[in-house]
Write an enzyme that holds these catalytic residues in place. Sequence first.
Site, PDB file in Angstrom:
ATOM      1  N   ASP A  93       0.846  -1.191   0.000  1.00  0.00           N
ATOM      2  CA  ASP A  93       0.000   0.000   0.000  1.00  0.00           C
ATOM      3  C   ASP A  93       0.885   1.247   0.000  1.00  0.00           C
ATOM      4  O   ASP A  93       2.110   1.148  -0.010  1.00  0.00           O
ATOM      5  CB  ASP A  93      -1.044  -0.031   1.123  1.00  0.00           C
ATOM      6  N   ASP A 254      -5.851  -6.076   8.108  1.00  0.00           N
ATOM      7  CA  ASP A 254      -4.478  -5.973   8.573  1.00  0.00           C
ATOM      8  C   ASP A 254      -4.455  -5.133   9.825  1.00  0.00           C
ATOM      9  O   ASP A 254      -5.330  -4.284  10.029  1.00  0.00           O
ATOM     10  CB  ASP A 254      -3.576  -5.341   7.507  1.00  0.00           C
TER      11      ASP A 254
END
Lengths: 409, 381
Positions: A93, A254
Amino acid sequence: MKFFFPDSHDYVDPTFDFETEKNNEHRVIQRDDKYAHELFSKPVYDGILVSKAIVDGVSGVKGRYSVAQRQRFFREGIYRFFRLPKTYLTMGDCGAFSYAKEHEPIYTVDEVNEFYSNAGFTYGISLDHIIFDFETAKKKVEGDQLEECLRRQEITLEKAEEFLIKNKGLNFGAYGVAHGWNPESYADSVIKLQKMGYKRIAIGGMIPLKSPEILKVLKCVNDIRKPDTQFHLLGINRLEHIAEFANYGVTSFDSTSPLMKGLKDDKKNYHTSTEDYTAIGVPQVDANNNMRKLVASGAINQNEAFKLEKACLESLIGFDSGKVAKEDVLSILTEYEKLYNPKASRVELMDKVLTDKPWKKCPCDICTDIGIHVVLKRAAARNRRRGFHNLYIAYEKLQLELKKINQVK
Amino acid sequence: MNTISLPALKIEQGPGRALFSFAIKGKDIQSIASISRVKRHEDELVGYQRPEVSNHINEIKKYLESENPMIPNALVIAFNSTVKFVPSEHNKNFGTLVIPIVEDEENKPGLIVDGQQRAAAMREADIDAFQMPVSAFITDDSQEQREQFILVNSTKPLPKGLIYELLPYTETKLASSLQKRRFPARILDELNHRKNSPFYQLIQTATNPAGVVKDNSILKLIEASLNEGALYFYRDAATGTGDIDAMIDVLCNYWSAVSKTFPEAWNKKPKESRLMHGAGMTALGHLMDTIFERYYVDMGQDTVTEENFQSDLERIKPYCKWTSGFWDFGRVEDLADDVKPKVKFDRQAENVKWNELQNVSKDLQKLTNYILARYREEVWN
Ligand SMILES: [Zn+2]
């Protein structure tokens, strides 16, 4: 339901000597160190998440990686760099939190694509811009505030479109990011992302939200979710709601929370399946900031502090092997505590963990390996290992929850 | 009162200025002197020593416990006037220093003006007979102690470059920050003095001031490669050293290839060529590691030849502006037609003149990232 662990250089020196407190002097950082997936004999996560901001740094500021580490990261790719077996998943990310205060994201879609594809990620999350506000019954989002929310949502959607177009021919699965300031605006983002062609959608910006709010958002986006759309929850770790998450189409999440609790939480930093304990503080006279200031100003006598620090460690180790009585450990611990923290006493919390000896009951590789050191709050070698132990506990809990869900089905 | 008597030499440095030189067992220091720690006592400054530094003490302790330690520089102790010098009958400059032994930490006759870390290391170390030289003076004046403390502690440290050049020619145990540099410094020394090395006498050191490349740039690239790159493959993890000949071969092959690929930029002053500058050395150092791994790891070659290096270097040559022109850091890769962006591009052009690159980490990173991105694009894809 897959759990991803966001890494930010979380490894430990396996040769650290807990008696002499020395690292191997020839050790090369990271290369000679061990990650959680190397230390445990069974997985404590299904994959790792690595953000571009951690590897690259933010606008000229150095990242957590040295230049040389960063280049090796690209040469070797994420699996070799992390010595991660191919059975694990990897997700990239941008690290939107690190540039959240900027007017616009600091990377381009091309840079982000280059990052994911050079590193060889399984999945990559599109470039996004965090929305900070969330509407409640009492607090409407309107005016300039609403304007800014809309602008950031727009940027995130534009980047997602560009990202998906350029994803053709690249080897990783693309996630679009949905941001919003209430359930409806989140749903709006999801509708648009699905229209662009996304089958994987990450839901961002929910870390500060309370669980009921998160569930409201999920319920709302689930109503317009296409059957084959999968959700990823960014930065969320609420294991007690796993079953509900699953019902709303969440397939992964996450979180660094178990690790961070081990490192930073003041009270609940050693977890077990039934109870959370407080680790026992034995600050280092010459490395602990608070301690250093007290010594440098002459407020406490350094020699005396050194003596007490040493005595605490020795009696704790003696206690673990049954040679020192609990009362004696507690008395030396409190004597030392008076020096560095005269106001608050943690003697009851310390008594509790010494009475229950939870590290003796934990079957994980860390607790088996280092014993009582896992509950000592003292420098990274112990604190990060305790964080790893917490990861182990969190993953065990997750597996238990998932088993329950499957039994119901 | 118990006393300890030590043979001492009296050195007169001026009227009323007497120094005493003697030796004492390391373990006995704490019985005659304490440390005057800086603190405020009812708003008045008392003492002057900073806190002990464990790392530093441990380094000294390790050294003291090593095979054959030697500490030539003396501790400096200020005694109060309870300490007396008794001259011998034959020579008034030889005699005995009589020092009272006081148990109370606050009232010891001596205060350590210089060497508190050494004194602490001796207290901790597993040594029995080690004798420590001491220089002492006698005064009841705390201001004089403080002055001496400032004087001995404000000397200029040795220049780093000289230390690095001396390092390869030492064998004893050193502080670990220096210990870590010894092997890289030895590689640098070989590069600078082997006749067939492309860097033969090109590296600027204390004894080779005419060199064009700064020693520090080379040291940094050697260290980076030992930790993260090509040289790591020849490293011995147990000792921190390794197969030095193999390492020199890699370095010579690569930098010879560099000198042949960029003859116009090689062996110039950094002012005239950014290749010989910290920026060029750093970026090309990382490129060495990248090219090496392509042949050594990916293609499984035993060695990477000068020709291998050169053929890869040729591919990035067109992008390099070492001696003139502009680095095109804003360059956007041309994408294949079917992935051409429909959305407008937001990356701005960024041209940097060749001699505007500075030896700061931001510029080093920018150049490194650029060269490696071009390399991956040209060679990997
Ligand atoms: Zn455990």
